[in-house]
Write a protein that holds these residues in place. Structure first.
Motif, PDB file in Angstrom:
ATOM      1  N   ILE A  74       0.853  -1.194   0.000  1.00  0.00           N
ATOM      2  CA  ILE A  74       0.000   0.000   0.000  1.00  0.00           C
ATOM      3  C   ILE A  74       0.885   1.239   0.000  1.00  0.00           C
ATOM      4  O   ILE A  74       2.070   1.156   0.326  1.00  0.00           O
ATOM      5  N   THR A 146      -1.199   3.860  12.408  1.00  0.00           N
ATOM      6  CA  THR A 146      -0.037   4.122  11.556  1.00  0.00           C
ATOM      7  C   THR A 146       1.178   3.378  12.085  1.00  0.00           C
ATOM      8  O   THR A 146       1.912   2.751  11.318  1.00  0.00           O
ATOM      9  N   LEU A 149       0.973  -0.252  11.220  1.00  0.00           N
ATOM     10  CA  LEU A 149       1.316  -0.484   9.819  1.00  0.00           C
ATOM     11  C   LEU A 149       2.834  -0.475   9.625  1.00  0.00           C
ATOM     12  O   LEU A 149       3.384  -1.349   8.943  1.00  0.00           O
ATOM     13  N   THR A 179      -6.091  -1.251   6.431  1.00  0.00           N
ATOM     14  CA  THR A 179      -6.230  -0.523   5.166  1.00  0.00           C
ATOM     15  C   THR A 179      -7.657  -0.576   4.654  1.00  0.00           C
ATOM     16  O   THR A 179      -8.465  -1.365   5.064  1.00  0.00           O
TER      17      THR A 179
END
Length: 179
Positions: A74, A146, A149, A179
Motif C-alpha cells: 500500500i 499508523t 502499519l 487498510t
C-alpha cells in the motif's frame, strides 16, 4: 558514546537485572498473564520514553516511504507524529518486574511504535495481543494504526529475510485490517 548517556533512561548503561524476561525470544509463543500493576508501570515507562527529547533516530521516513509499498503493498503514510521509542520493544526485552532491556536502538519513531511492536510480536499469542490492545490505548488511535502499519511492514521485511517468519500470516492480516 558519552554524549548519548544523558539521553538514556534512568538506568545505567550496564546493570545486572535479576528479573527474568517475559519471553525467551522476540516472537511471543505462549500467553502471558501479567498483573495490572505491570501494565500500569509499562504505560508510565512508554509515556516517559516518548517524551524524552533525542536527536537519535530509530525509524526514518525514507525507509517507511520505500518499505511500506514493497512489503505491505500500500502507499506509505507521511508520519506527522514522531516520538522517542525504545525501537526494539518486545517481551524478550522486558522483564516480569518490569524492566526494559536492550536500549541500543532507541530514537525517534512514529508515535506508538513501541506499543505497536509489542503487539505485532505477540500476534501468535492472541489473548496477550488482545490485552496489549486493551492496555496500550495508543494502539486504538489513528497514530497507533499508523505505527501498527509501520511495525508490521518492518516485521514482514525481516520475515522475508528469514528473521522470525512465523507471524507473517497474522502480520498480513493486520495490514489488511488497517487498510
Amino acid at each position: 558514546m558519552a554524549g548519548h548517556r544523558a539521553e538514556l533512561p534512568a538506568r545505567t548503561l550496564h546493570e545486572f537485572v535479576a528479573s527474568p524476561t517475559c519471553s525467551p525470544e522476540p516472537v511471543l509463543r505462549a500467553e502471558l498473564d501479567l498483573a495490572p500493576a505491570w501494565w500500569t508501570s509499562l504505560r508510565t515507562d512508554l509515556n516517559t520514553i516518548a517524551a524524552i527529547h533525542t536527536t537519535r533516530v530509530a525509524m526514518r521516513q525514507e525507509w517507511i516511504s520505500r518499505a511500506v509499498p514493497q512489503h505491505a503493498g500500500i502507499p506509505a503514510p507521511e508520519i506527522v507524529n514522531w516520538a522517542t521509542a525504545h525501537g526494539d520493544f518486545h517481551f524478550a526485552n522486558t522483564t516480569v518486574e518490569p524492566v526494559i532491556l536492550d536500549w541500543e536502538g532507541f530514537g525517534a519513531a512514529p508515535l506508538g511504535y513501541d506499543a505497536a511492536m509489542l503487539y505485532a510480536y505477540s500476534l501468535l499469542a492472541p489473548a496477550t495481543a488482545a490485552t496489549i490492545r486493551r492496555e496500550l490505548h495508543i494502539l486504538n488511535t489513528p497514530a497507533g494504526n499508523t505505527a501498527l502499519l509501520i511495525v508490521a511492514t518492518d516485521l514482514l521485511q525481516s520475515g522475508s529475510r528469514g528473521d522470525h517468519p512465523e507471524p507473517t500470516d497474522p502480520l498480513r492480516a493486520l495490514v489488511a485490517s488497517l487498510t
